[in-house]
Design a protein around this motif. Structure first.
Motif, mmCIF file in Angstrom:
data_model
loop_
_atom_site.group_PDB
_atom_site.id
_atom_site.type_symbol
_atom_site.label_atom_id
_atom_site.label_comp_id
_atom_site.label_asym_id
_atom_site.label_seq_id
_atom_site.Cartn_x
_atom_site.Cartn_y
_atom_site.Cartn_z
ATOM 1 N N ALA A 231 73.383 66.516 63.287
ATOM 2 C CA ALA A 231 72.468 65.664 62.530
ATOM 3 C C ALA A 231 71.375 65.095 63.424
ATOM 4 O O ALA A 231 70.239 64.889 62.983
ATOM 5 N N LYS A 234 68.753 67.745 63.929
ATOM 6 C CA LYS A 234 67.986 67.847 62.681
ATOM 7 C C LYS A 234 66.990 66.700 62.572
ATOM 8 O O LYS A 234 65.835 66.898 62.185
ATOM 9 N N ARG A 235 67.447 65.475 62.902
ATOM 10 C CA ARG A 235 66.552 64.305 62.843
ATOM 11 C C ARG A 235 65.331 64.531 63.739
ATOM 12 O O ARG A 235 64.196 64.272 63.326
ATOM 13 N N VAL A 238 62.909 67.088 62.200
ATOM 14 C CA VAL A 238 62.144 66.541 61.070
ATOM 15 C C VAL A 238 61.132 65.512 61.551
ATOM 16 O O VAL A 238 59.938 65.577 61.230
ATOM 17 N N GLU A 239 61.603 64.524 62.343
ATOM 18 C CA GLU A 239 60.743 63.406 62.733
ATOM 19 C C GLU A 239 59.761 63.753 63.849
ATOM 20 O O GLU A 239 58.609 63.308 63.830
ATOM 21 N N PRO A 244 60.355 70.682 57.539
ATOM 22 C CA PRO A 244 60.893 70.122 56.287
ATOM 23 C C PRO A 244 62.420 70.049 56.308
ATOM 24 O O PRO A 244 63.089 71.005 56.714
ATOM 25 N N THR A 245 62.951 68.911 55.857
ATOM 26 C CA THR A 245 64.405 68.683 55.924
ATOM 27 C C THR A 245 65.201 69.702 55.119
ATOM 28 O O THR A 245 66.320 70.050 55.485
ATOM 29 N N ASN A 246 64.622 70.216 54.014
ATOM 30 C CA ASN A 246 65.350 71.174 53.162
ATOM 31 C C ASN A 246 65.475 72.553 53.808
ATOM 32 O O ASN A 246 66.240 73.399 53.336
ATOM 33 N N ILE A 248 66.534 72.932 56.893
ATOM 34 C CA ILE A 248 67.552 72.804 57.940
ATOM 35 C C ILE A 248 68.880 72.454 57.277
ATOM 36 O O ILE A 248 68.993 71.439 56.596
ATOM 37 N N ARG A 249 69.885 73.289 57.471
ATOM 38 C CA ARG A 249 71.160 73.063 56.790
ATOM 39 C C ARG A 249 72.322 73.203 57.773
ATOM 40 O O ARG A 249 72.182 73.750 58.862
#
Length: 285
Positions: A231, A234-235, A238-239, A244-246, A248-249
């Motif tokens: 996580a 991922k943060r 994105v930041e 785009p957050t969608n 990354i899974r």
């Protein structure tokens, strides 16, 4: 032991010879010389007996050689270690091994597989990691749990588990200091930052083709509602890198085969661009 009894029953009571069992392996000898001896023990007991070999020590005396060399310990000190490091009488051993072995390489079989393009990134430790490494070395020598900020076990238990504890902390610390304790802060030079920057680099380089990436980590895996390395990367993506957050899974989000297939389908279509997972869950293939 169960396997040994089963094979001996076949060899002694049914066939009366060193036959009757077939072993199949992709890694015949993976860790130590004892594995080679054990193959002979299972499959060639009568041949061993003819050579007067009835134990590992007897086998090692004929085919292996011990030497003493200096190695680094967990505490980063140099210690002398005696190990089996060499085979002797190699032609005889090879002949003996060939009597029970037939092998095929990937090239022999013609397996179509890509060449591995491996790039190693050497990331210097952060100041917090540098300090913790010193404490870890002191802990490995003295066993003082307070050096690692943890509650000690009983003195006897602490001494017995000392090296296991040190190894566990070293693994966590090398990935991210927040794996050790939540009171540590983010650092722009930690592994998560470097990893996010690399992922973003490939994301942008192959954006036109909707290039996809798998990210593997068997430590700090994704758990909803608590801090984890997955996580955190991922943060940062994105930041800090505007992905785009969608896109990354995490494979752990798939609770059943249908959801797993949907994630893989999304990767194949380029809708999901980065998929995180552990070796066991994301895995080969």
């Amino acid at each position: 032991m169960n396997l040994l009894f089963a094979i001996r029953t076949i060899q002694n009571e049914r066939i009366d010879a060193d036959m009757g069992a077939t072993f199949l392996s992709g890694t015949t000898i993976s860790n130590s010389l004892t594995e080679l001896y054990l193959l002979f023990k299972y499959l060639r007991p009568r041949a061993l007996a003819k050579q007067g070999i009835r134990s590992f020590d007897a086998w090692a005396a004929i085919y292996a050689k011990k030497t003493t060399d200096y190695e680094f310990s967990v505490a980063n000190t140099i210690v002398a270690k005696e190990r089996f490091r060499y085979f002797i009488k190699v032609p005889e051993l090879a002949q003996f091994y060939s009597e029970i072995t037939d092998y095929r390489t990937a090239k022999d079989i013609g397996i179509d597989r890509p060449e591995k393009n491996e790039i190693l990134h050497n990331i210097p430790p952060t100041p917090d990691q540098e300090e913790f490494i010193q404490n870890l070395m002191l802990f490995a020598k003295a066993g003082d749990a307070t050096l690692l900020g943890r509650h000690p076990l009983s003195p006897k238990e602490e001494e017995k588990a000392k090296m296991l504890i040190a190894t566990d902390y070293a693994r966590k610390m090398s990935l991210d200091m927040r794996m050790v304790s939540p009171h540590y802060e983010d650092h722009p030079d930690n592994k998560a930052s470097h990893c996010a920057a690399n992922i973003a680099k490939y994301y942008n380089r192959y954006n036109a083709q909707k290039g996809t990436q798998f990210v593997f980590s068997d430590l700090g895996t994704y758990k909803p509602g608590e801090w984890n390395v997955y996580a955190e990367i991922k943060r940062k993506l994105v930041e800090d890198h505007g992905i785009p957050t969608n896109e990354i899974r995490f494979i752990q989000e798939a609770k059943n085969d249908r959801q797993r297939k949907e994630l893989i389908k999304g990767m194949n279509e380029g809708k999901i661009r980065v998929l995180f997972g552990s070796t066991s869950m994301l895995g080969t293939g």
